[in-house]
Design an enzyme around this catalytic site. Structure first.
Site, PDB file in Angstrom:
ATOM      1  CB  SER A  86      -0.941   0.021   1.214  1.00 31.16           C
ATOM      2  OG  SER A  86      -0.213  -0.029   2.422  1.00 31.16           O
ATOM      3  CG  ASP A 372      -3.676   6.176   6.307  1.00 30.86           C
ATOM      4  OD1 ASP A 372      -2.505   5.963   6.682  1.00 30.86           O
ATOM      5  OD2 ASP A 372      -4.176   5.598   5.325  1.00 30.86           O
ATOM      6  CG  HIS A 375      -0.548   4.269   4.191  1.00 29.66           C
ATOM      7  ND1 HIS A 375      -1.812   3.904   4.597  1.00 29.66           N
ATOM      8  CD2 HIS A 375       0.031   3.167   3.654  1.00 29.66           C
ATOM      9  CE1 HIS A 375      -1.997   2.616   4.307  1.00 29.66           C
ATOM     10  NE2 HIS A 375      -0.900   2.152   3.743  1.00 29.66           N
TER      11      HIS A 375
END
Length: 407
Positions: A86, A372, A375
């Site tokens: 991600s 977040d 990340h």
């Protein structure tokens, strides 16, 4: 550990809600094989072009002084191929049945809209590609033609790991082994459209970015549901990962790759999700200690591969741990003011529940280290890209990306 189990349950509940809400925003396509999505083939086996009945998605507007989304540019290398999770996923999970998605607002708020990037804007990969003189890489899951893929492809998938089992609680994701299979499919398409000699000459000149391992810890080793800690000490688990990783990298070498960027794992114990587990608000040194054997063994493996094991190959190690340490310690000097909580999220440190659909993020996003619960912000990603491209041996070993590109 009891608190971690409760937070994990809450996280999964909210991710389920997020996934359902995200699906209502137009993602209704299912892959036959979630682990190995293929571009739609035409009759001759090449990727299908955009037809009269298919409208190509409009590119998101790109702010000034940000990575370019296209145009004719003279790249330092022919193409950039990327594999990861991600931290660099740009939309490969959008059409999967997965809890690991970022194809909803406010993700992409500073990018022109959500794309699947787990950021308010750009990823480290976007910045590295821009500094190499290349356009933004299309995700493999997109319907795209050879003109787009010839500058490279992004195969990264959120929740993916070196081990196939990693991230299974997120349901569908594309582990590294399957990302490599997708690269093989890309090679077939390129050969059919550009001829084998052209591709065989170009691939060794391309750069291969690989950033795996974070999920093997965050969404495997430290997850209660996996019981991996019952089977392996941190040292033994690191050995398992690096052994598997080496075999996967050799597979890419066998497919023609010669220039590799291998990213280590950053200060995982300092992400908002784990800060929320801390009673004193400090980084989890226990988690950081768990990860360090992996980084150390990975760097040693890269040194051996460079020395003699893979003739003609050039590997560089991005010391993400040192990069993040430098940013954490000197965050004010870099222009940041908030390092201990997410810009978008809920709960303690805005890290107990990650950013949900239509949630209002902080307005001063460039002041934050974290976007977040997991990340970095776009501002940090751009900084990390610069460090990787121009950095000295404390950040990149044995050379930086700029030097690798000129070999």
């Amino acid at each position: 550990m009891a608190r971690l189990r409760v937070s994990w349950f809450c996280m999964m509940l909210f991710l389920l809600i997020s996934s359902v809400l995200a699906q209502t925003q137009g993602d209704d396509y299912d892959y036959d094989d979630a682990f190995a999505p293929e571009p739609s083939p035409s009759d001759d086996g090449s990727p299908a072009p955009i037809g009269d009945d298919m409208e190509a998605p409009a590119p998101a507007p790109v702010p000034e002084a940000a990575p370019s989304s296209g145009g004719e540019r003279r790249g330092l290398v022919p193409a950039l191929f990327a594999f990861g999770d991600s931290l660099i996923d740009s939309g490969n999970n959008n059409r999967l049945f997965s809890f690991a998605k970022a194809n909803y607002f406010p993700y992409g708020i500073d990018f022109g809209g959500p794309t699947g990037r787990f950021s308010n804007g750009y990823t480290i990969l976007d910045q590295i590609g821009d500094l190499l003189g290349l356009p933004l890489l299309p995700p493999y899951s997109e319907i795209f033609n050879v003109d787009k893929m010839r500058f490279g492809v992004n195969y990264a998938s959120a929740a993916a790991g070196i081990l196939d089992i990693t991230g299974f609680h997120f349901v569908e994701r594309i582990p590294f082994s399957y990302q490599i299979k997708n690269f093989e499919s890309t090679l077939v398409s390129l050969v059919k459209n550009m001829s084998a000699p052209i591709v065989e000459e170009a691939i060794p000149k391309c750069i291969f970015f690989v950033g795996m391992g974070s999920n093997d810890y965050l969404n495997n080793y430290i997850m209660p549901a996996y019981f991996t800690q019952d089977e392996y000490t941190p040292q033994k688990f690191a050995e398992l990962l690096v052994h598997q990783y080496k075999e996967q990298l050799i597979k890419l070498y066998d497919l023609g790759a010669r220039k590799f960027i291998i990213a280590g794992i950053g200060q995982m114990g300092c992400i908002p999700f784990l800060l929320a587990e801390s009673s004193n608000g400090e980084c989890s040194e226990m988690v950081n200690q768990m990860v360090r054997p992996f980084n150390a063994k990975l760097k040693t493996m890269i040194m051996k591969l460079n020395k003699s094991e893979l003739p003609g190959a050039h590997f560089i190690f991005l010391d993400m741990e040192n990069m993040f340490k430098d940013i954490f310690i000197n965050y004010k000097s870099y222009g940041f003011s908030v390092k201990n909580r997410g810009c978008c999220g809920s709960g303690k440190n805005k890290g107990e529940v990650t950013c949900l659909p239509m949630q209002t993020p902080c307005p001063n996003r460039d002041d934050y280290l974290f976007w977040d619960a997991y990340h970095p912000t776009s501002a940090v990603n751009l900084l990390l890209g610069d460090m990787a491209f121009y950095g000295g041996p404390n950040f990149t070993f044995p050379m930086n990306i700029q030097q690798l590109a000129t070999l």
